[in-house]
Design a protein around this motif. Structure first.
Motif, PDB file in Angstrom:
ATOM      1  N   SER A  30       0.814  -1.214   0.000  1.00 21.03           N
ATOM      2  CA  SER A  30       0.000   0.000   0.000  1.00 21.03           C
ATOM      3  C   SER A  30       0.849   1.267   0.000  1.00 21.03           C
ATOM      4  N   ASN A  31       2.115   1.162   0.384  1.00 19.14           N
ATOM      5  CA  ASN A  31       3.009   2.317   0.402  1.00 19.14           C
ATOM      6  C   ASN A  31       3.758   2.524  -0.906  1.00 19.14           C
ATOM      7  N   TYR A  32       3.422   1.717  -1.894  1.00 15.41           N
ATOM      8  CA  TYR A  32       4.209   1.694  -3.125  1.00 15.41           C
ATOM      9  C   TYR A  32       3.356   1.886  -4.374  1.00 15.41           C
ATOM     10  N   ILE A  33       3.928   2.551  -5.351  1.00 16.07           N
ATOM     11  CA  ILE A  33       3.436   2.460  -6.712  1.00 16.07           C
ATOM     12  C   ILE A  33       3.789   1.046  -7.200  1.00 16.07           C
ATOM     13  N   GLU A  54      -3.172   3.389  -3.632  1.00 16.01           N
ATOM     14  CA  GLU A  54      -4.638   3.394  -3.473  1.00 16.01           C
ATOM     15  C   GLU A  54      -5.383   3.264  -4.802  1.00 16.01           C
ATOM     16  N   GLY A  55      -4.645   3.198  -5.910  1.00 12.26           N
ATOM     17  CA  GLY A  55      -5.279   2.898  -7.192  1.00 12.26           C
ATOM     18  C   GLY A  55      -5.996   4.040  -7.868  1.00 12.26           C
ATOM     19  N   GLY A  56      -5.791   5.254  -7.395  1.00 14.98           N
ATOM     20  CA  GLY A  56      -6.517   6.379  -7.957  1.00 14.98           C
ATOM     21  C   GLY A  56      -6.019   6.844  -9.313  1.00 14.98           C
ATOM     22  N   ASN A  57      -4.828   6.425  -9.685  1.00 14.88           N
ATOM     23  CA  ASN A  57      -4.245   6.851 -10.948  1.00 14.88           C
ATOM     24  C   ASN A  57      -3.571   5.645 -11.602  1.00 14.88           C
ATOM     25  N   MET A 101       6.460   5.465  -2.404  1.00 20.38           N
ATOM     26  CA  MET A 101       5.990   6.804  -2.758  1.00 20.38           C
ATOM     27  C   MET A 101       5.042   7.314  -1.691  1.00 20.38           C
ATOM     28  N   LEU A 102       5.285   8.519  -1.226  1.00 17.09           N
ATOM     29  CA  LEU A 102       4.397   9.124  -0.242  1.00 17.09           C
ATOM     30  C   LEU A 102       3.116   9.643  -0.895  1.00 17.09           C
ATOM     31  N   ASP A 103       3.251  10.189  -2.084  1.00 14.54           N
ATOM     32  CA  ASP A 103       2.097  10.780  -2.760  1.00 14.54           C
ATOM     33  C   ASP A 103       1.157   9.696  -3.270  1.00 14.54           C
ATOM     34  N   THR A 108       5.130   6.402 -11.548  1.00  9.12           N
ATOM     35  CA  THR A 108       6.524   6.389 -11.974  1.00  9.12           C
ATOM     36  C   THR A 108       6.655   5.497 -13.194  1.00  9.12           C
ATOM     37  N   GLU A 109       7.233   6.037 -14.251  1.00  6.70           N
ATOM     38  CA  GLU A 109       7.372   5.279 -15.494  1.00  6.70           C
ATOM     39  C   GLU A 109       8.773   4.698 -15.676  1.00  6.70           C
ATOM     40  N   SER A 110       9.768   5.343 -15.114  1.00  3.86           N
ATOM     41  CA  SER A 110      11.139   4.883 -15.329  1.00  3.86           C
ATOM     42  C   SER A 110      11.453   3.671 -14.462  1.00  3.86           C
ATOM     43  N   PRO A 111      11.960   2.606 -15.046  1.00  2.00           N
ATOM     44  CA  PRO A 111      12.332   1.434 -14.235  1.00  2.00           C
ATOM     45  C   PRO A 111      13.422   1.742 -13.220  1.00  2.00           C
ATOM     46  N   ASP A 112      14.227   2.760 -13.484  1.00  2.00           N
ATOM     47  CA  ASP A 112      15.324   3.089 -12.573  1.00  2.00           C
ATOM     48  C   ASP A 112      14.815   3.559 -11.211  1.00  2.00           C
ATOM     49  N   ALA A 113      13.596   4.030 -11.168  1.00  2.00           N
ATOM     50  CA  ALA A 113      13.050   4.583  -9.927  1.00  2.00           C
ATOM     51  C   ALA A 113      12.501   3.512  -8.993  1.00  2.00           C
TER      52      ALA A 113
END
Length: 127
Positions: A30-33, A54-57, A101-103, A108-113
């Protein structure tokens, strides 16, 4: 120790469907993209889809938009990638990944992240 394990890959005919699952342990998903990536031999890993906390985006690569659906069940610490109308060009190893991710809305699209990765599951689409 954080671990992501993908399952649900396999061999399917073109036009068919598969549902990939990603089981997380050692972290609270739940704390992660959650991102789904794929990679063919000799090619760079590319993002397929991602879902915010949370699945909002959600995000989808152009090539899968309208055919794939990403979802999550934080209560089960799981994420999913429903794949329909599969094409031969969808053949790849598929990976799930988690980016802390806190937000709640960021994607996040980049695999490096991404912080954590599964080992992948093979998806093969035959003609």
């Amino acid at each position: 120790q954080a671990q992501l394990v993908e399952s649900g890959g396999g061999l399917v005919q073109a036009g068919g469907s598969l549902r990939l699952s990603c089981a997380a342990s050692g972290i609270f998903l739940s704390n992660y993209i959650v991102g789904w990536f794929r990679q063919a031999p000799g090619k760079e890993r590319e993002i397929v889809a991602a879902i915010s906390r949370e699945g909002g985006n959600t995000f989808y690569a152009h090539s899968v938009r309208g055919r794939f659906t990403v979802s999550r069940d934080d209560g089960k610490n799981m994420a999913y990638l429903q794949m329909t109308s599969l094409k031969t060009e969808d053949t790849d190893v598929y990976y799930c990944a988690a980016d802390y991710m806190l937000d709640r809305w960021t994607i996040t699209e980049s695999p490096d992240a991404y912080d954590h990765w599964g080992r992948g599951t093979q998806v093969t689409v035959s003609s």
